[in-house]
Scaffold this motif. Structure first.
Motif, mmCIF file in Angstrom:
data_model
loop_
_atom_site.group_PDB
_atom_site.id
_atom_site.type_symbol
_atom_site.label_atom_id
_atom_site.label_comp_id
_atom_site.label_asym_id
_atom_site.label_seq_id
_atom_site.Cartn_x
_atom_site.Cartn_y
_atom_site.Cartn_z
ATOM 1 N N THR A 52 3.720 -5.541 9.401
ATOM 2 C CA THR A 52 3.825 -4.520 8.363
ATOM 3 C C THR A 52 5.114 -3.752 8.570
ATOM 4 O O THR A 52 5.423 -3.342 9.680
ATOM 5 C CB THR A 52 2.617 -3.552 8.427
ATOM 6 N N GLN A 53 5.855 -3.562 7.485
ATOM 7 C CA GLN A 53 7.031 -2.704 7.472
ATOM 8 C C GLN A 53 6.719 -1.499 6.607
ATOM 9 O O GLN A 53 5.925 -1.593 5.680
ATOM 10 C CB GLN A 53 8.243 -3.421 6.861
ATOM 11 N N THR A 54 7.385 -0.403 6.892
ATOM 12 C CA THR A 54 7.268 0.785 6.044
ATOM 13 C C THR A 54 8.600 0.997 5.361
ATOM 14 O O THR A 54 9.623 1.155 6.017
ATOM 15 C CB THR A 54 6.883 2.014 6.872
ATOM 16 N N ALA B 65 1.867 5.032 0.551
ATOM 17 C CA ALA B 65 1.410 6.009 1.536
ATOM 18 C C ALA B 65 2.235 7.281 1.387
ATOM 19 O O ALA B 65 3.252 7.302 0.691
ATOM 20 C CB ALA B 65 1.565 5.434 2.941
ATOM 21 N N LYS C 212 6.270 6.497 0.729
ATOM 22 C CA LYS C 212 6.410 5.353 1.629
ATOM 23 C C LYS C 212 5.584 4.206 1.074
ATOM 24 O O LYS C 212 4.624 4.413 0.335
ATOM 25 C CB LYS C 212 5.928 5.702 3.037
ATOM 26 N N ARG D 100 3.017 -5.491 3.864
ATOM 27 C CA ARG D 100 2.434 -6.404 4.843
ATOM 28 C C ARG D 100 2.634 -7.836 4.378
ATOM 29 O O ARG D 100 2.230 -8.216 3.290
ATOM 30 C CB ARG D 100 0.948 -6.143 5.014
ATOM 31 N N GLU E 96 3.781 0.670 2.539
ATOM 32 C CA GLU E 96 3.462 -0.245 3.626
ATOM 33 C C GLU E 96 3.473 -1.652 3.049
ATOM 34 O O GLU E 96 2.710 -1.980 2.143
ATOM 35 C CB GLU E 96 2.104 0.099 4.228
ATOM 36 N N THR F 176 0.843 -1.190 0.000
ATOM 37 C CA THR F 176 0.000 0.000 0.000
ATOM 38 C C THR F 176 0.880 1.243 0.000
ATOM 39 O O THR F 176 1.550 1.524 1.003
ATOM 40 C CB THR F 176 -0.917 0.027 1.244
#
Length: 144
Positions: A137-139, A119, A124, A128, A126, A117
């Protein structure tokens, strides 16, 4: 005439932002525990599905010749640089979400169901990874 010119200027300014609301590009992953940059991952689209490969290892102590010793099957003992860690994610209809693919954690050799996803205006990502109801989840940060 002014309105047409203003619309053209707005479109020219906004177009790069629209183009960035996709996982396609170069991303920096971070270590969950230390917050240090771990690697750079290049995500590309091939035939409507996303594929991501490790492009560079960034940890201070990283061995550029490291191999994926925990991986299974054809990925076993393959070089970490160039290793495909994202496969098969496709854009969900009507959403800025890519899912249905897999992500490999080269540290343990396990594959997880994937959801990506974008962002923060596409700066960024996301990421998951999950098995059933369990996941994390990592960013990731876009590398410009």
């Amino acid at each position: 005439m002014r309105q047409a010119l203003a619309a053209i200027v707005f479109a020219a300014i906004a177009a790069p932002t629209w183009a960035q609301m996709s996982p396609v590009g170069l991303w920096r992953s971070m270590d969950d525990k230390t917050g240090e940059a771990k690697s750079e991952i290049r995500i590309e689209e091939h035939g409507g599905a996303l594929e991501g490969r490790i492009e560079k290892l960034l940890r201070k102590d990283a061995d550029p010749a490291a191999k994926c010793v925990e991986c299974k099957d054809a990925l076993k003992d393959q070089p970490m640089v160039g290793l495909p860690i994202i496969t098969g994610a496709k854009k969900a209809e009507g959403k800025d979400v890519w899912e249905g693919g897999k992500i490999l954690d080269p540290e343990n050799g396990k594959q997880y169901t994937l959801r990506l996803t974008p962002a923060d205006g596409g700066q960024k990502l996301e990421v998951r990874g999950s098995i059933g109801p369990f996941g994390r989840t990592q960013t990731w940060q876009r590398v410009n």
